[in-house]
Design a protein around this motif. Structure first.
Motif, PDB file in Angstrom:
ATOM      1  N   MET A   1      67.720 -30.712  94.300  1.00  0.00           N
ATOM      2  CA  MET A   1      66.913 -30.107  93.075  1.00  0.00           C
ATOM      3  C   MET A   1      65.621 -29.522  94.019  1.00  0.00           C
ATOM      4  O   MET A   1      64.990 -28.768  93.097  1.00  0.00           O
ATOM      5  CB  MET A   1      66.718 -31.711  92.396  1.00  0.00           C
ATOM      6  CG  MET A   1      66.131 -31.057  90.888  1.00  0.00           C
ATOM      7  SD  MET A   1      67.462 -30.592  89.991  1.00  0.00           S
ATOM      8  CE  MET A   1      66.841 -31.076  88.523  1.00  0.00           C
ATOM      9  N   THR A   2      65.185 -30.265  94.899  1.00  0.00           N
ATOM     10  CA  THR A   2      63.884 -29.934  95.496  1.00  0.00           C
ATOM     11  C   THR A   2      64.168 -28.419  95.827  1.00  0.00           C
ATOM     12  O   THR A   2      62.997 -27.513  95.827  1.00  0.00           O
ATOM     13  CB  THR A   2      63.623 -30.690  96.655  1.00  0.00           C
ATOM     14  OG1 THR A   2      63.398 -32.086  96.307  1.00  0.00           O
ATOM     15  CG2 THR A   2      62.084 -30.411  97.241  1.00  0.00           C
ATOM     16  N   THR A   3      65.032 -27.881  96.632  1.00  0.00           N
ATOM     17  CA  THR A   3      65.290 -26.354  96.960  1.00  0.00           C
ATOM     18  C   THR A   3      65.472 -25.608  95.588  1.00  0.00           C
ATOM     19  O   THR A   3      64.714 -24.537  95.727  1.00  0.00           O
ATOM     20  CB  THR A   3      66.674 -26.516  97.556  1.00  0.00           C
ATOM     21  OG1 THR A   3      66.751 -27.525  98.750  1.00  0.00           O
ATOM     22  CG2 THR A   3      66.919 -25.155  98.088  1.00  0.00           C
ATOM     23  N   VAL A   5      63.881 -26.243  92.720  1.00  0.00           N
ATOM     24  CA  VAL A   5      62.524 -26.123  92.310  1.00  0.00           C
ATOM     25  C   VAL A   5      61.690 -25.157  93.195  1.00  0.00           C
ATOM     26  O   VAL A   5      61.053 -24.293  92.650  1.00  0.00           O
ATOM     27  CB  VAL A   5      61.895 -27.331  92.100  1.00  0.00           C
ATOM     28  CG1 VAL A   5      60.388 -27.202  91.734  1.00  0.00           C
ATOM     29  CG2 VAL A   5      62.555 -28.477  90.958  1.00  0.00           C
ATOM     30  N   ARG A   6      61.813 -25.225  94.483  1.00  0.00           N
ATOM     31  CA  ARG A   6      61.010 -24.574  95.440  1.00  0.00           C
ATOM     32  C   ARG A   6      61.458 -23.149  95.190  1.00  0.00           C
ATOM     33  O   ARG A   6      60.625 -22.048  95.258  1.00  0.00           O
ATOM     34  CB  ARG A   6      61.302 -24.936  96.600  1.00  0.00           C
ATOM     35  CG  ARG A   6      60.342 -24.111  98.012  1.00  0.00           C
ATOM     36  CD  ARG A   6      60.632 -24.703  99.344  1.00  0.00           C
ATOM     37  NE  ARG A   6      62.148 -24.350  99.254  1.00  0.00           N
ATOM     38  CZ  ARG A   6      62.882 -23.784 100.220  1.00  0.00           C
ATOM     39  NH1 ARG A   6      62.171 -23.379 101.267  1.00  0.00           N
ATOM     40  NH2 ARG A   6      64.302 -23.667 100.348  1.00  0.00           N
ATOM     41  N   ASP A   7      62.689 -22.833  95.103  1.00  0.00           N
ATOM     42  CA  ASP A   7      63.240 -21.471  94.746  1.00  0.00           C
ATOM     43  C   ASP A   7      62.655 -20.941  93.446  1.00  0.00           C
ATOM     44  O   ASP A   7      62.151 -19.588  93.410  1.00  0.00           O
ATOM     45  CB  ASP A   7      64.749 -21.330  94.859  1.00  0.00           C
ATOM     46  CG  ASP A   7      65.367 -21.439  96.278  1.00  0.00           C
ATOM     47  OD1 ASP A   7      64.369 -21.453  97.312  1.00  0.00           O
ATOM     48  OD2 ASP A   7      66.674 -21.759  96.252  1.00  0.00           O
TER      49      ASP A   7
END
Length: 172
Positions: A1-3, A5-7
């Motif tokens: 999920m972090t990737t 959100v970052r994208d």
């Protein structure tokens, strides 16, 4: 999920940056002025040769009011005199002549000052105009009063033929 959100953050940030850049570029390109009910769009003039003592000023004038107004004159620190002129065909020659009572702008109408038609005539130039230069001026309207403008000095690729119906052009 972090990737993910970052994208999304990178995408949104890039979109905001692009939108802000386009907005700033659009505002910088906007070249409009307003006095009372009168809107003035994109004042410009052509570059002039070294020895030229006159130049034409072109723009659009829109009257958003309920009463007729008139463009009656103007001033500029780069010219000794400014007059409102029109192109006329005299014996096969296109000539400019002053418009005695200025240019009438009726309510809800737009008048275009352009090569081969109405124009501002800047006379007694103190220096030649060069592409990219910005020239200060003031237009004076009968009812709306004065408004400070800037003429962009630019080429006019769309007007390869000067004059009325392609005949040669002579100032008087």
């Amino acid at each position: 999920m972090t990737t993910v959100v970052r994208d999304i953050f990178v995408f949104v940030t890039a979109a905001i940056f692009i939108a802000a850049t386009l907005l700033i570029a659009g505002a910088a390109g906007a070249h409009e002025y307003k006095v009372g009910a009168i809107d003035i769009g994109h004042p410009w003039s052509r570059p002039t040769p070294k020895d030229a003592n006159i130049a034409g000023g072109y723009l659009t004038i829109t009257n958003k009011g309920k009463t007729t107004d008139r463009l009656i004159g103007g001033t500029s620190p780069v010219a000794s005199q400014i007059e409102v002129h029109e192109m006329v065909d005299v014996d096969g020659m296109a000539k400019t002549r002053p418009v005695a009572n200025g240019i009438e702008i009726k309510p809800g109408k737009t008048v275009e000052l352009k090569p081969g038609a109405y124009r501002i005539l800047l006379m007694g130039l103190k220096e030649p105009f060069q592409v990219g230069q910005k020239v200060k001026g003031t237009l004076v309207f009968e009812k709306a009063g004065p408004v400070d403008i800037i003429y962009n000095i630019e080429e006019n690729a769309g007007a390869a033929v000067s004059g009325v119906n392609g005949v040669s052009h002579k100032h008087h």
